[in-house]
Design an enzyme around this catalytic site. Structure first.
Site, PDB file in Angstrom:
ATOM      1  N   ASP A 288       0.865  -1.177   0.000  1.00 21.52           N
ATOM      2  CA  ASP A 288       0.000   0.000   0.000  1.00 21.52           C
ATOM      3  C   ASP A 288       0.909   1.236   0.000  1.00 21.52           C
ATOM      4  OD1 ASP A 288      -2.124   1.765   0.023  1.00 21.52           O
ATOM      5  OD2 ASP A 288      -3.256   0.681   1.536  1.00 21.52           O
TER       6      ASP A 288
HETATM    7  C1  BGC Z   1      -5.168   3.095   0.063  1.00 19.92           C
HETATM    8  C2  BGC Z   1      -5.308   2.034  -1.002  1.00 19.92           C
HETATM    9  C3  BGC Z   1      -5.202   2.659  -2.370  1.00 19.92           C
HETATM   10  C4  BGC Z   1      -3.903   3.408  -2.473  1.00 19.92           C
HETATM   11  C5  BGC Z   1      -3.706   4.052  -3.823  1.00 19.92           C
HETATM   12  C6  BGC Z   1      -3.954   3.983  -0.173  1.00 19.92           C
HETATM   13  O1  BGC Z   1      -3.947   5.054   0.703  1.00 19.92           O
HETATM   14  O2  BGC Z   1      -5.091   2.487   1.324  1.00 19.92           O
HETATM   15  O3  BGC Z   1      -6.528   1.375  -0.839  1.00 19.92           O
HETATM   16  O4  BGC Z   1      -5.299   1.673  -3.343  1.00 19.92           O
HETATM   17  O5  BGC Z   1      -3.887   4.421  -1.489  1.00 19.92           O
HETATM   18  O6  BGC Z   1      -4.596   5.057  -4.044  1.00 19.92           O
END
Ligand code: BGC
Length: 767
Positions: A288
């Site tokens: 993530d």
């Molecule tokens: C979130 C993810 C997301 C990623 C990209 C993160 O802050 O937890 O779910 O896919 O950002 O946008």
């Protein structure tokens, strides 16, 4: 003479072409098997180029300039970008990668295509409320079509976190509390995004997230640690992920939080033992955003270099990191040193690089790297997609209450008051992760109602109050801050205006709930109260005694205990997406019939949280004579049970049968039940099957969903619904046996329209 010169030029051009084709390395040859192409490509790569493939960066058009990252793209230091949503910029960057970098490896563009891309569908919790796996698959097929036309080939979806605490903001992004329903919805989403093959036109590579346990954050506070026993992990939190792997999901995202004190992004148990060794997952894992660097913040890794080594060895193949240049990520800044010093072996690095390259070959990027800009343009306001969005919103709504059959509304009502801060908000009808659509095209409830009613009917709107978060949301970056709060005079006047409007109307549609950024990431709430003065407004309007319908626009169950005995009709619409206003009007006037069922238990108040139906029995079960309540101040039961939802008709269940009273371990039992439409309108019901294992090596939940089927019934029609309980449904992970077991025991079976179904049979499993 001229002719000869032309001829010569042609021959020279043909020769050049032949040479360049001949000079094209083997990995460009689509007739070779993918592993051979990867071998060939990897044999030509430097360590730095390999690390580049593991590096993913955000590129947010509003805040960045292409010149910042183009030199890094040219040098092969970036393998993937996320958040670029316009095809021209995608093509611009792709051109640098495939024409100007040494090895010409295409970039993989990713984005959060969660519930639509240009066309916004209902939020995932809403889609799960449809219990309609075909619908979910069709919705994600459209989302994939729109995003892939733009050059996005990878979505960070489906989000598969089971969530049992509605204070957790991201509950809106998943399928609710249940592993069985969650698993069915997970597989449908993977099929929708990827089709048979993510490389085929109109499809995307899916990414199941957040692996794993993120939904169990302590106190429902986003990013907080999760403590989950192995039994809960295997029986509750992992099944949707396992279902996605079985459906062929191409990638996975490691979660942010600590799982039992080990951050998920440095957690080899999750990423190697479970994902690879137990499940045989063949795709790649991305972290993530900044989760690798944050292994330091967690107090787990010593520094960024240590974090990079530990994430890679734990099984994170690609690092997602925040904007900057190529070396902003920990992989880019430290893996080369680790390889040269031997902390990371060449084989470990190659394993990760191979998986990422395999995905790029599988996605067809080497043959087809560019977005088709004219096709991308045709994805805006596509009428077929909008039609589907309307159907999806109709089918995602849950009718919670309908006293005296107030709904569908009488077409004779000639003045309608639409009241509430969300009733005319284009921003809020869409829900979290609506970042690439044209907000102007979203249809609000006011607009939907105005388009629905016959001419001569007067529809007036008053917001009544304003609502706001106490602390702003990160997503305000994209849409700008909310308007300033009203002053006291405005507050008084607007409130009064709304009540006066209600007083002078035949019927009131109150639209209450939450702003889109009141749920989602970074949107946990300490209670499930209606924000602001919404309850006060509802009380004031209800006191007028007008026929009143409460429509909820929100991303989590809210405390509506006050309303359930006083407001005759309550329709949970969630954030229903761009066609939400039209779909709500269709439902209110009976052009569509509600078919949704809650994918989550609805608490009476915040104090009951966590509350889910599949809990274990205690020595004081609710059916024990003399049982009052486990709290002395509130009932133990929820406000609405899991699986609950009304229709404009009614259904009855009868004749529950099990095919055999006794079956041997491993054998299946067939369960059938008759469902009848006992009302006067056509309708659709979700017949649900629950079981309970009465004894075993571990206590089992009081009920567990093990089957559901949609049945469409004309008035008076009766159909038999069949379920199969096989070895899979009767097996669980036992903490006593420390493994999967199927045990001889007596099983109760219930069938009905929600998790409190009373029709019951039993059967026995013997050795
Ligand atoms: C979130 C993810 C997301 C990623 C990209 C993160 O802050 O937890 O779910 O896919 O950002 O946008």
């Amino acid at each position: 003479m001229i002719l000869t010169r032309r001829l010569l030029a042609c021959v020279a051009a043909a020769l050049l072409l032949t040479n360049s084709v001949a000079a094209r390395p083997a990995y460009f040859d689509p007739s070779l098997p993918i592993d051979k192409r990867v071998d060939d490509l990897m044999s030509r790569m430097t360590v730095d180029e390999k690390i580049g493939q593991l590096n993913q960066l955000f590129y947010i058009t509003q805040f960045m300039k292409p010149e910042i990252i183009e030199p890094d793209l040219r040098e092969g230091k970036i393998g993937s970008l996320l958040f670029v949503t316009d095809p021209a910029t995608i093509n611009r960057f792709q051109k640098v990668a495939v024409e100007q970098s040494r090895l010409k490896i295409p970039l993989l563009f990713g984005f959060d295509v969660i519930h639509g891309f240009r066309t916004i569908f209902p939020v995932p919790l809403a889609l799960a409320s449809s219990w309609d796996v075909d619908l979910v698959e069709r919705v994600q097929t459209i989302a994939a079509r729109e995003a892939s036309a733009t050059g996005i080939r990878w979505t960070f979806a489906p989000m598969l976190d089971v969530a049992r605490d509605p204070r957790w903001g991201r509950i809106v992004e998943g399928a609710g509390e249940d592993p069985f329903l969650g698993a069915r919805i997970a597989a449908a989403q993977v099929r929708g995004f990827q089709g048979q093959d993510p490389a085929s036109p109109g499809r995307l590579l899916a990414c199941m997230k957040h692996f794993a346990g993120y939904g169990a954050a302590v106190g429902g506070r986003d990013y907080d640690a999760a403590y989950i026993s192995d039994a809960e992990l295997y029986n509750v939190y992992l099944p949707p992920f396992k279902a996605a792997v079985d459906a062929g999901v191409g990638s996975a995202m490691s979660a942010y939080m600590d799982l039992n004190d080990v951050p998920a992004t440095g957690n080899a148990f999750l990423l190697r033992d479970v994902l690879r060794n137990q499940w045989g997952f063949k795709g790649f894992v991305v972290s993530d955003a900044d989760a690798v660097g944050n292994l330091v913040t967690h107090g787990f890794a010593e520094d960024k270099a240590d974090a990079a080594a530990r994430a890679l060895t734990a099984g994170v193949d690609m690092e997602m990191s925040f904007p900057g240049n190529a070396v902003s990520g920990t992989y880019s800044s430290s893996l080369a040193k680790h390889v040269s010093e031997g902390r990371i072996t060449k084989a470990q690095l190659d394993e990760a690089v191979r998986r990422v390259l395999e995905a790029k070959f599988k996605a067809g990027l080497f043959e087809n790297p560019y977005a088709d800009e004219s096709r991308a343009a045709s994805m805006h306001n596509n009428p077929e997609h909008r039609k589907m969005a309307r159907i999806a919103a109709q089918r995602s709504a849950v009718l919670l209450r309908n006293e005296g059959n107030l709904l569908p509304l009488d077409p004779k009502f000639s003045s309608i008051a639409v009241i509430g801060p969300l009733a005319d908000s284009k921003r809020d009808i869409r829900g979290s992760w609506s970042l690439a659509d044209d907000m102007k095209t979203a249809v609000t409830v006011v607009e939907g109602i105005r388009a629905k009613v016959r001419s001569g009917v007067n529809v007036e709107y008053a917001p009544g109050i304003d609502i706001a978060r106490s602390y702003p949301s990160i997503f305000e970056l994209f849409f700008g801050p909310r308007p300033a709060a009203w002053n006291e005079t405005q507050r008084r006047e607007e409130f009064e205006k709304a009540v006066t409007l209600a007083r002078s109307s035949d019927v009131v549609v109150m639209v209450l709930g939450q702003h889109e950024e009141m749920s989602g990431e970074g949107a946990s709430q300490s209670t499930i109260e209606l924000p602001g003065r919404q309850r006060e407004l509802l009380e004031a309007v209800s006191a007028l005694g007008k026929p009143t319908v409460l429509v909820l626009i929100n991303g989590r169950p809210l405390d509506i205990s006050w309303a359930v005995n006083r407001v005759p009709a309550i329709l949970e619409a969630w954030h229903p997406g761009a066609e939400g206003g039209n779909a709500i009007a269709d439902l209110l006037w009976g052009d569509a019939t509600p078919v949704g069922k809650l994918p989550i238990t609805w608490p009476r108040s915040s104090g009951q949280i966590p509350l889910y139906y599949a809990r274990n029995l205690t020595q004081e079960p609710e059916n024990k004579p003399g049982f009052k309540s486990r709290y002395w101040d509130i009932a133990t039961s929820p406000l609405y049970p899991f699986g609950y939802g009304l229709s404009y008709t009614s259904f009855s269940y009868s004749n529950l049968r099990v095919s055999k009273a006794t079956a041997k371990l491993g054998e299946s039992v067939e369960v059938t039940v008759d469902v009848e439409n006992t009302g006067r309108r056509a309708g659709e019901e979700v017949a649900q099957l629950y079981i309970h294992q009465r004894s075993g090596s571990a206590s089992r939940p009081v009920r567990e969903l093990k089957g559901f089927e949609r049945v469409v019934l004309a008035p008076g029609e009766k159909k038999t619904v069949r379920f199969t309980l096989g070895k899979t449904e009767l097996t669980y992970w036992s903490s006593a046996a420390r493994g999967w077991v199927q045990e001889p025991a007596t099983f109760d079976v219930w069938a009905g329209g929600d998790s409190t179904a009373t029709l019951q049979r039993k059967f026995q499993i013997t050795r």
